[in-house]
Design a protein around this motif. Sequence first.
Motif, PDB file in Angstrom:
ATOM      1  N   PRO A 168     -11.032   3.197 -26.593  1.00 55.75           N
ATOM      2  CA  PRO A 168     -12.415   3.699 -26.699  1.00 55.75           C
ATOM      3  C   PRO A 168     -12.730   4.746 -25.632  1.00 55.75           C
ATOM      4  CG  PRO A 168     -12.375   1.473 -25.835  1.00 55.75           C
ATOM      5  CD  PRO A 168     -10.989   1.754 -26.304  1.00 55.75           C
ATOM      6  N   ASP A 169     -13.861   5.397 -25.790  1.00 52.86           N
ATOM      7  CA  ASP A 169     -14.214   6.509 -24.914  1.00 52.86           C
ATOM      8  C   ASP A 169     -14.369   6.075 -23.463  1.00 52.86           C
ATOM      9  OD1 ASP A 169     -14.925   9.404 -24.843  1.00 52.86           O
ATOM     10  OD2 ASP A 169     -16.812   8.614 -24.019  1.00 52.86           O
ATOM     11  N   ASP A 170     -14.752   4.819 -23.232  1.00 52.62           N
ATOM     12  CA  ASP A 170     -14.888   4.321 -21.859  1.00 52.62           C
ATOM     13  C   ASP A 170     -13.643   3.570 -21.406  1.00 52.62           C
ATOM     14  OD1 ASP A 170     -15.244   2.208 -23.575  1.00 52.62           O
ATOM     15  OD2 ASP A 170     -16.811   1.249 -22.391  1.00 52.62           O
ATOM     16  N   GLY A 171     -12.534   3.708 -22.163  1.00 46.09           N
ATOM     17  CA  GLY A 171     -11.284   3.075 -21.771  1.00 46.09           C
ATOM     18  C   GLY A 171     -10.627   3.816 -20.616  1.00 46.09           C
ATOM     19  N   LYS A 172      -9.684   3.135 -19.945  1.00 45.54           N
ATOM     20  CA  LYS A 172      -9.025   3.708 -18.775  1.00 45.54           C
ATOM     21  C   LYS A 172      -7.509   3.520 -18.857  1.00 45.54           C
ATOM     22  CE  LYS A 172     -12.792   5.071 -16.738  1.00 45.54           C
ATOM     23  NZ  LYS A 172     -13.087   6.520 -16.620  1.00 45.54           N
ATOM     24  N   ILE A 173      -6.794   4.522 -18.334  1.00 44.82           N
ATOM     25  CA  ILE A 173      -5.337   4.456 -18.251  1.00 44.82           C
ATOM     26  C   ILE A 173      -4.932   4.810 -16.824  1.00 44.82           C
ATOM     27  CG2 ILE A 173      -3.133   5.231 -19.206  1.00 44.82           C
ATOM     28  CD1 ILE A 173      -4.754   6.503 -21.523  1.00 44.82           C
ATOM     29  N   LEU A 174      -4.290   3.881 -16.150  1.00 45.76           N
ATOM     30  CA  LEU A 174      -3.685   4.169 -14.857  1.00 45.76           C
ATOM     31  C   LEU A 174      -2.273   4.687 -15.145  1.00 45.76           C
ATOM     32  CD1 LEU A 174      -3.487   4.136 -11.786  1.00 45.76           C
ATOM     33  CD2 LEU A 174      -2.837   1.711 -11.924  1.00 45.76           C
ATOM     34  N   ALA A 175      -2.040   5.977 -14.890  1.00 45.81           N
ATOM     35  CA  ALA A 175      -0.766   6.606 -15.234  1.00 45.81           C
ATOM     36  C   ALA A 175      -0.028   7.010 -13.967  1.00 45.81           C
ATOM     37  CB  ALA A 175      -1.014   7.840 -16.111  1.00 45.81           C
ATOM     38  N   MET A 176       1.267   6.665 -13.902  1.00 41.67           N
ATOM     39  CA  MET A 176       2.060   6.945 -12.700  1.00 41.67           C
ATOM     40  C   MET A 176       3.368   7.624 -13.066  1.00 41.67           C
ATOM     41  SD  MET A 176       1.447   3.369 -10.664  1.00 41.67           S
ATOM     42  CE  MET A 176       1.233   2.376 -12.152  1.00 41.67           C
ATOM     43  N   ASP A 177       3.694   8.657 -12.279  1.00 40.36           N
ATOM     44  CA  ASP A 177       4.968   9.357 -12.462  1.00 40.36           C
ATOM     45  C   ASP A 177       5.315  10.060 -11.156  1.00 40.36           C
ATOM     46  OD1 ASP A 177       6.566  10.454 -15.273  1.00 40.36           O
ATOM     47  OD2 ASP A 177       6.997  11.472 -13.387  1.00 40.36           O
ATOM     48  N   VAL A 178       6.607  10.213 -10.895  1.00 43.76           N
ATOM     49  CA  VAL A 178       7.046  10.862  -9.660  1.00 43.76           C
ATOM     50  C   VAL A 178       6.960  12.384  -9.755  1.00 43.76           C
ATOM     51  CG1 VAL A 178       8.566   8.957  -8.996  1.00 43.76           C
ATOM     52  CG2 VAL A 178       9.457  10.807 -10.425  1.00 43.76           C
ATOM     53  N   ASN A 179       6.679  12.912 -10.940  1.00 44.06           N
ATOM     54  CA  ASN A 179       6.678  14.359 -11.142  1.00 44.06           C
ATOM     55  C   ASN A 179       5.345  14.812 -11.752  1.00 44.06           C
ATOM     56  OD1 ASN A 179       7.118  17.036 -12.131  1.00 44.06           O
ATOM     57  ND2 ASN A 179       9.326  16.671 -12.114  1.00 44.06           N
ATOM     58  N   ARG A 180       4.483  15.368 -10.927  1.00 44.07           N
ATOM     59  CA  ARG A 180       3.190  15.862 -11.419  1.00 44.07           C
ATOM     60  C   ARG A 180       3.365  17.129 -12.248  1.00 44.07           C
ATOM     61  NH1 ARG A 180      -2.316  15.713 -10.427  1.00 44.07           N
ATOM     62  NH2 ARG A 180      -2.069  14.008  -8.937  1.00 44.07           N
ATOM     63  N   GLU A 181       4.383  17.924 -11.931  1.00 46.69           N
ATOM     64  CA  GLU A 181       4.585  19.198 -12.628  1.00 46.69           C
ATOM     65  C   GLU A 181       4.778  18.980 -14.129  1.00 46.69           C
ATOM     66  OE1 GLU A 181       7.670  23.036 -12.569  1.00 46.69           O
ATOM     67  OE2 GLU A 181       7.773  21.482 -11.012  1.00 46.69           O
ATOM     68  N   ASN A 182       5.562  17.959 -14.504  1.00 42.20           N
ATOM     69  CA  ASN A 182       5.755  17.674 -15.928  1.00 42.20           C
ATOM     70  C   ASN A 182       4.450  17.228 -16.583  1.00 42.20           C
ATOM     71  OD1 ASN A 182       8.494  18.287 -15.838  1.00 42.20           O
ATOM     72  ND2 ASN A 182       9.090  16.184 -15.374  1.00 42.20           N
ATOM     73  N   TYR A 183       3.714  16.402 -15.873  1.00 39.32           N
ATOM     74  CA  TYR A 183       2.421  15.924 -16.399  1.00 39.32           C
ATOM     75  C   TYR A 183       1.465  17.089 -16.621  1.00 39.32           C
ATOM     76  CZ  TYR A 183      -2.311  13.958 -16.169  1.00 39.32           C
ATOM     77  OH  TYR A 183      -3.631  13.643 -16.401  1.00 39.32           O
ATOM     78  N   GLU A 184       1.443  18.019 -15.689  1.00 38.70           N
ATOM     79  CA  GLU A 184       0.524  19.153 -15.800  1.00 38.70           C
ATOM     80  C   GLU A 184       0.923  20.113 -16.908  1.00 38.70           C
ATOM     81  OE1 GLU A 184       0.294  20.776 -11.860  1.00 38.70           O
ATOM     82  OE2 GLU A 184      -1.256  19.330 -11.237  1.00 38.70           O
ATOM     83  N   LEU A 185       2.170  20.031 -17.355  1.00 36.08           N
ATOM     84  CA  LEU A 185       2.584  20.841 -18.493  1.00 36.08           C
ATOM     85  C   LEU A 185       1.823  20.437 -19.751  1.00 36.08           C
ATOM     86  CD1 LEU A 185       4.650  22.989 -19.516  1.00 36.08           C
ATOM     87  CD2 LEU A 185       6.164  21.087 -20.091  1.00 36.08           C
ATOM     88  N   GLY A 186       1.604  19.145 -19.916  1.00 32.72           N
ATOM     89  CA  GLY A 186       0.885  18.670 -21.089  1.00 32.72           C
ATOM     90  C   GLY A 186      -0.604  18.474 -20.878  1.00 32.72           C
ATOM     91  N   LEU A 187      -1.050  18.568 -19.627  1.00 30.83           N
ATOM     92  CA  LEU A 187      -2.460  18.299 -19.317  1.00 30.83           C
ATOM     93  C   LEU A 187      -3.434  19.194 -20.071  1.00 30.83           C
ATOM     94  CD1 LEU A 187      -4.494  16.670 -17.726  1.00 30.83           C
ATOM     95  CD2 LEU A 187      -4.165  18.225 -15.777  1.00 30.83           C
ATOM     96  N   PRO A 188      -3.175  20.505 -20.234  1.00 30.97           N
ATOM     97  CA  PRO A 188      -4.136  21.324 -20.998  1.00 30.97           C
ATOM     98  C   PRO A 188      -4.359  20.819 -22.424  1.00 30.97           C
ATOM     99  CG  PRO A 188      -2.635  22.738 -19.769  1.00 30.97           C
ATOM    100  CD  PRO A 188      -2.103  21.340 -19.642  1.00 30.97           C
ATOM    101  N   VAL A 189      -3.311  20.301 -23.045  1.00 31.81           N
ATOM    102  CA  VAL A 189      -3.450  19.753 -24.399  1.00 31.81           C
ATOM    103  C   VAL A 189      -4.300  18.489 -24.361  1.00 31.81           C
ATOM    104  CG1 VAL A 189      -2.220  18.877 -26.415  1.00 31.81           C
ATOM    105  CG2 VAL A 189      -1.209  20.716 -25.042  1.00 31.81           C
ATOM    106  N   ILE A 190      -4.071  17.655 -23.351  1.00 31.68           N
ATOM    107  CA  ILE A 190      -4.837  16.418 -23.198  1.00 31.68           C
ATOM    108  C   ILE A 190      -6.307  16.735 -22.958  1.00 31.68           C
ATOM    109  CG2 ILE A 190      -5.161  14.384 -21.731  1.00 31.68           C
ATOM    110  CD1 ILE A 190      -2.116  14.395 -21.267  1.00 31.68           C
ATOM    111  N   GLN A 191      -6.559  17.749 -22.133  1.00 29.03           N
ATOM    112  CA  GLN A 191      -7.937  18.155 -21.854  1.00 29.03           C
ATOM    113  C   GLN A 191      -8.608  18.701 -23.110  1.00 29.03           C
ATOM    114  OE1 GLN A 191      -7.056  20.871 -18.655  1.00 29.03           O
ATOM    115  NE2 GLN A 191      -7.547  19.359 -17.063  1.00 29.03           N
ATOM    116  N   LYS A 192      -7.870  19.505 -23.857  1.00 27.56           N
ATOM    117  CA  LYS A 192      -8.432  20.081 -25.089  1.00 27.56           C
ATOM    118  C   LYS A 192      -8.752  18.984 -26.101  1.00 27.56           C
ATOM    119  CE  LYS A 192      -5.762  22.706 -27.655  1.00 27.56           C
ATOM    120  NZ  LYS A 192      -4.982  23.875 -28.144  1.00 27.56           N
TER     121      LYS A 192
END
Length: 313
Positions: A168-192
């Motif tokens: 749901p819209d008020d749900g939460k995900i605690l996400a962990m990874d050793v590489n922020r650069e890979n995460y930021e590659l997909g972040l614009p899609v997640i934001q959109k």
Amino acid sequence: MGPSPTFDQFVTSPTPDRGGKRSNPDFRLHITPLHFFFQLRKLKLAQVHKRRKAKRKKLFISRVLAMATNTQEQQSQAGRHQEVGHKSLLQSDALYQYILETSVYPREPEPMKELRELTAKHPWNLMTTSADEGQFLNMLLKLINAKNTMEIGVYTGYSLLATALAIPDDGKILAMDVNRENYELGLPVIQKAGVAHKIDFKEGPALPVLDQLVEDEKNHGSFDFIFVDADKDNYLNYHKRLIDLVKVGGLIGYDNTLWNGSVVAPPDAPLRKYVRYYRDFVMELNKALAVDPRIEICMLPVGDGITLCRRVK
């Protein structure tokens, strides 16, 4: 191949002698029917040999063409699988492609499709969650009405996006990874997609974060769903902590528990170095989960194998 010569045609034809000169016209006087028989037999054998050689050549060429066609088809199939992060254990590539094209792709949300295609261009694209597993996780989270979740191992965020779209819209995900650069590659899609506000991303090893969570008893039993797709040699260390953090009736999903099928490979099987290195850790986890009285388990041949653990006490 033309008809064989007659005896008269044979004996009257100019024949070179041993010196390379043509024989005299009286040569036919020295030819006997027996000589003709052997010469004709030799000629017929040569014709048969020539026909067989041509047939073998034609067969060889057809086999080479068939092999080339088969190789091209396999490369084409491999290319398609690389694009989608193929990890399926199905023996038939055609059957896996049927699942994708019939069940997965027609229902895949546009943001997930965009992220999948973006990730396919990354040199480590095989690290991503497969499209069919993403669809499975999305439906699973909806079925259990998950709201507070955790993900260990994010990469570019395909499974993370599947989770964010499901809760749901008020749900939460605690996400962990050793590489922020890979995460930021997909972040614009997640934001959109309008779900970035559900994600609390932490860069670095997950174990210190988990230890902090376990220290505070308010976090015990607070997570509805936890998905682990990270360093296989720490899976058991994760499990020791996650079992306290997931609620009774909640689920933990461990990815890659069939590990390219290597869990049933003989000890001397030719395996890639990283597959061989992590195989024992995966097998150790599988044995431990099978006898853990605190959980019910279900190992599924989805993607590279996923084991669901439902906490019962």
